[in-house]
Design a protein around this motif. Structure first.
Motif, short mmCIF file in Angstrom:
data_model
loop_
_atom_site.label_atom_id
_atom_site.label_comp_id
_atom_site.label_asym_id
_atom_site.label_seq_id
_atom_site.Cartn_x
_atom_site.Cartn_y
_atom_site.Cartn_z
N GLN A 100 33.89 31.88 42.74
CA GLN A 100 34.30 31.19 41.51
C GLN A 100 34.67 32.22 40.43
O GLN A 100 35.57 32.01 39.64
CB GLN A 100 33.09 30.36 41.07
CG GLN A 100 33.33 29.39 39.97
CD GLN A 100 32.01 28.73 39.55
OE1 GLN A 100 30.93 29.30 39.74
NE2 GLN A 100 32.11 27.56 38.99
N ARG A 101 33.96 33.32 40.44
CA ARG A 101 34.13 34.31 39.37
C ARG A 101 35.00 35.51 39.74
O ARG A 101 35.63 36.10 38.87
CB ARG A 101 32.75 34.82 38.92
CG ARG A 101 32.00 33.76 38.19
CD ARG A 101 30.53 34.05 38.08
NE ARG A 101 29.93 33.01 37.24
CZ ARG A 101 29.73 31.76 37.65
NH1 ARG A 101 30.06 31.41 38.88
NH2 ARG A 101 29.23 30.86 36.84
N TYR A 102 34.95 35.89 41.02
CA TYR A 102 35.64 37.13 41.41
C TYR A 102 36.49 36.96 42.64
O TYR A 102 36.13 36.21 43.55
CB TYR A 102 34.62 38.24 41.70
CG TYR A 102 33.97 38.79 40.45
CD1 TYR A 102 34.64 39.72 39.67
CD2 TYR A 102 32.71 38.36 40.06
CE1 TYR A 102 34.05 40.22 38.51
CE2 TYR A 102 32.12 38.85 38.91
CZ TYR A 102 32.80 39.78 38.14
OH TYR A 102 32.22 40.26 37.00
N ARG A 103 37.58 37.71 42.65
CA ARG A 103 38.34 37.89 43.89
C ARG A 103 37.83 39.19 44.52
O ARG A 103 37.72 40.21 43.84
CB ARG A 103 39.82 38.02 43.56
CG ARG A 103 40.58 38.51 44.74
CD ARG A 103 42.05 38.60 44.51
NE ARG A 103 42.69 38.10 45.73
CZ ARG A 103 43.96 37.81 45.80
NH1 ARG A 103 44.72 37.89 44.76
NH2 ARG A 103 44.47 37.41 46.95
N VAL A 104 37.53 39.13 45.80
CA VAL A 104 37.00 40.32 46.49
C VAL A 104 38.10 40.86 47.41
O VAL A 104 38.56 40.15 48.31
CB VAL A 104 35.73 39.94 47.30
CG1 VAL A 104 35.25 41.13 48.13
CG2 VAL A 104 34.62 39.45 46.37
N SER A 105 38.55 42.10 47.15
CA SER A 105 39.58 42.70 48.02
C SER A 105 38.93 43.82 48.82
O SER A 105 38.12 44.59 48.30
CB SER A 105 40.70 43.32 47.20
OG SER A 105 41.11 42.44 46.19
N LEU A 132 36.73 25.04 44.24
CA LEU A 132 35.70 25.48 43.29
C LEU A 132 36.06 25.05 41.87
O LEU A 132 35.22 24.56 41.11
CB LEU A 132 35.52 27.00 43.36
CG LEU A 132 35.02 27.52 44.72
CD1 LEU A 132 34.94 29.05 44.71
CD2 LEU A 132 33.67 26.93 45.07
N ASP A 133 37.33 25.19 41.52
CA ASP A 133 37.76 24.82 40.16
C ASP A 133 37.67 23.31 39.96
O ASP A 133 37.24 22.83 38.92
CB ASP A 133 39.18 25.32 39.88
CG ASP A 133 39.23 26.85 39.87
OD1 ASP A 133 38.14 27.47 39.82
OD2 ASP A 133 40.33 27.43 39.92
N ARG A 134 38.06 22.56 40.99
CA ARG A 134 38.04 21.09 40.89
C ARG A 134 36.61 20.56 40.83
O ARG A 134 36.27 19.75 39.97
CB ARG A 134 38.79 20.50 42.10
CG ARG A 134 38.80 18.98 42.17
CD ARG A 134 39.76 18.47 43.23
NE ARG A 134 39.74 19.21 44.47
CZ ARG A 134 38.80 19.08 45.41
NH1 ARG A 134 37.83 18.24 45.25
NH2 ARG A 134 38.85 19.81 46.53
N VAL A 135 35.75 21.04 41.71
CA VAL A 135 34.39 20.48 41.79
C VAL A 135 33.50 21.01 40.66
O VAL A 135 32.70 20.28 40.09
CB VAL A 135 33.75 20.78 43.17
CG1 VAL A 135 32.30 20.34 43.23
CG2 VAL A 135 34.56 20.10 44.28
N LEU A 136 33.65 22.29 40.37
CA LEU A 136 32.69 22.90 39.44
C LEU A 136 33.25 23.08 38.03
O LEU A 136 32.45 23.18 37.07
CB LEU A 136 32.24 24.27 39.98
CG LEU A 136 31.64 24.23 41.39
CD1 LEU A 136 31.38 25.65 41.89
CD2 LEU A 136 30.36 23.42 41.43
N GLY A 137 34.56 23.16 37.94
CA GLY A 137 35.18 23.32 36.61
C GLY A 137 34.58 24.48 35.81
O GLY A 137 34.37 24.36 34.61
N GLY A 138 34.22 25.56 36.46
CA GLY A 138 33.77 26.74 35.72
C GLY A 138 32.26 26.85 35.54
O GLY A 138 31.74 27.90 35.18
N ARG A 139 31.50 25.75 35.80
CA ARG A 139 30.03 25.87 35.65
C ARG A 139 29.41 26.27 37.00
O ARG A 139 30.01 26.02 38.06
CB ARG A 139 29.43 24.56 35.14
CG ARG A 139 29.64 23.43 36.10
CD ARG A 139 28.97 22.14 35.75
NE ARG A 139 29.44 21.13 36.69
CZ ARG A 139 29.01 21.01 37.93
NH1 ARG A 139 28.08 21.82 38.39
NH2 ARG A 139 29.51 20.10 38.75
N PRO A 140 28.22 26.89 36.99
CA PRO A 140 27.60 27.29 38.26
C PRO A 140 27.24 26.07 39.10
O PRO A 140 26.93 25.01 38.55
CB PRO A 140 26.32 28.02 37.83
CG PRO A 140 26.46 28.29 36.38
CD PRO A 140 27.42 27.28 35.82
#
Ligand code: HEM
Length: 452
Positions: A411-416, A285-293
């Motif tokens: 991309q935005r949250y870790r879900v535990s 997600l970080d590589r492909v999107l770099g923070g954008r939706p």
């Protein structure tokens, strides 16, 4: 041709395996395959039934012989008070026509437009999430998928009706599921509390979809969605009846949200149990999107996210048991003679656990789907969306929706997972996770909450 029946349990006189099926359908069918293999004979009351899991036989039932193995009539009668005679329930020429009516809504060029809605609704769905906050992930995912199906297919904003729709859908699918499990229709005229609840839930869903129709009529505009297509064909050419309209809207509304929402719930559960997969997901997600939706163009580049969804659909296929089929004449299948009037059960949940095609089948391993590896499997070995002329109409829609929703949220949250209850599936109409799966969400970047 073999003369004997395939192996299977003897069952009780008269009842056959009806009580086992009624007690725990998922457990019973799974244990049949474990004990007797990939082609099993059993009886449901006086009727012959077969659990068909051999890929070549599955292919034959669903792709080569569908005219001789239509959807079974008792199960159809059970769901008819709700689904009517739309694309999910009809057979033969009626089914072909219903499918043709709805097909244009799923053309590839439309799916690209739907991607924008999927991402917007995922962002909207988590807008009020706070880092460290606790939520019920099933409720959260249902809210997003109800909005997705309403906005894409009916151009209707469902924000205000989500709780009503979700609760009526849970009621009706739960109630019908009980009759479906025991293959015994309870006539609507029986004056029971059960039927009263069933009627109330059906009324509620009818009102919701008919409100979409009323809203459409106010402008009468072609919005390029399924509802416009049906309404224009209904009004101008008169070749869509009122029942077609209602039945197809109900079919899409019902088939189109729980299945995807539950797939996402299972994906969150599996990710939380497999931190190494979660880390590889974030890397992509970080590589492909770099923070954008994400956008529609990103979808083919989210290869690992797609592998996670495909593997989730292998272990927990929410369409875990296809609608039972019925043989309309004597057949030979897998070398066995199958008499006319038999019931055929095909379960993606069972099929996806065959170690020949999926070694160590209970292990969650998205690598199984690297570079489209499923295409090398025999046809019929991986069928989360069914196969043949009755394959899921929403399969590409659902895959894109699940991948883009997972990507946008992860991309935005870790879900535990905080849930204390055992996270095991129950199999009725859909493969359900337990209700109220309690989770905590933590922002992945300090800016995550703001970005959402
Ligand atoms: C992950 C999500 C989904 C899964 C696992 C799934 C699974 C399935 C399966 C296994 C079938 C075949 C049933 C059978 O042969 O008895 C089916 C049929 C169907 N699905 Fe889906 N589905 C999903 C999402 C959707 C969505 C989003 C829509 C629509 C928006 C949809 C619409 C339909 C329809 C209309 C049929 C009936 C097709 C026919 O009988 O011709 N599904 N689905």
């Amino acid at each position: 041709m073999k003369t004997a029946s395939p192996p299977g349990p003897k069952g009780l006189p008269l009842l056959g395996s009806l009580l086992d099926l009624r007690k725990d359908k998922l457990g019973f069918l799974t244990s049949l395959a474990k004990t007797y293999g990939d082609f099993v004979h059993f009886r449901v009351g006086p009727r012959n039934a077969y659990l068909v899991s051999r890929p070549d036989c599955v292919h034959e039932v669903l792709v080569e012989q569908p005219k001789r193995t239509p959807k079974e009539w008792i199960h159809q009668r059970i769901v008819a008070p709700f689904f009517g005679n739309g694309v999910v329930t009809s057979n033969g020429a009626v089914h072909d026509r219903q499918r043709r009516l709805a097909q244009p809504a799923f053309q590839p060029r439309r799916l690209d437009n739907y991607c924008r809605i999927f991402v917007e609704q995922a962002l909207e769905g988590i807008r009020e999430w706070r880092s460290g906050g606790e939520y019920e992930i099933d409720t959260e995912m249902l809210r997003i998928t109800i909005q997705n199906v309403s906005l894409t297919l009916f151009s209707a904003d469902a924000t205000d009706i989500v709780p009503r729709a979700a609760s009526a859908m849970t009621d009706i699918l739960g109630l019908l599921g009980r009759e479906y499990d025991i293959a015994f229709p309870i006539p609507m005229w029986v004056p029971s509390e059960y039927n009263r609840r069933k009627q109330a839930a059906i009324r509620e869903i009818n009102e919701i979809v008919m409100k979409f129709v009323e809203d459409w009529r106010r402008t009468g505009q072609d919005k390029g969605d399924l509802l416009s297509m049906l309404m224009l064909a209904h009004g101008e050419r008169g070749d869509v009846t009122h029942d077609d309209l209602r039945d197809n809207m109900i079919a899409m509304f019902s088939a189109g949200h729980e299945t995807t929402a539950f797939t996402l719930v299972w994906a969150w559960i599996l990710l939380a149990r497999h931190p190494e997969v979660e880390a590889a997901l974030w890397e992509e997600l970080d590589r492909v999107l770099g923070g954008r939706p994400p956008t529609a163009d990103d979808y083919p580049r989210l290869a690992y996210t797609t592998m996670i969804i495909k593997e989730t659909l292998r272990i927990y296929p929410t369409g875990w048991l296809l609608f039972p089929r019925e043989t309309t004449e004597d057949l030979v299948l897998g070398g066995y003679p199958i008499p006319k009037g038999s019931m055929l059960y095909v379960s993606p949940y069972v099929i996806h656990r065959d170690p020949t095609y999926f070694p160590d089948p209970e292990r969650f391993d998205p690598e199984r789907f690297r570079s489209g590896a499923e295409k090398q499997l025999p046809r019929g070995a991986y069928i989360p969306f069914g196969l043949g002329p009755r394959v899921c109409m929403g399969q590409h829609f659902a895959l894109m929706e699940a991948v883009l929703t997972l990507a946008t949220v992860a991309q935005r949250y870790r879900v535990s997972i905080l849930a204390k209850q055992p996270l095991v599936p129950s199999g009725s109409l859909a493969l359900r996770p337990p209700r109220g799966v309690h989770v905590r969400v933590d922002a992945r970047y300090p800016t995550a909450a703001a970005a959402a």
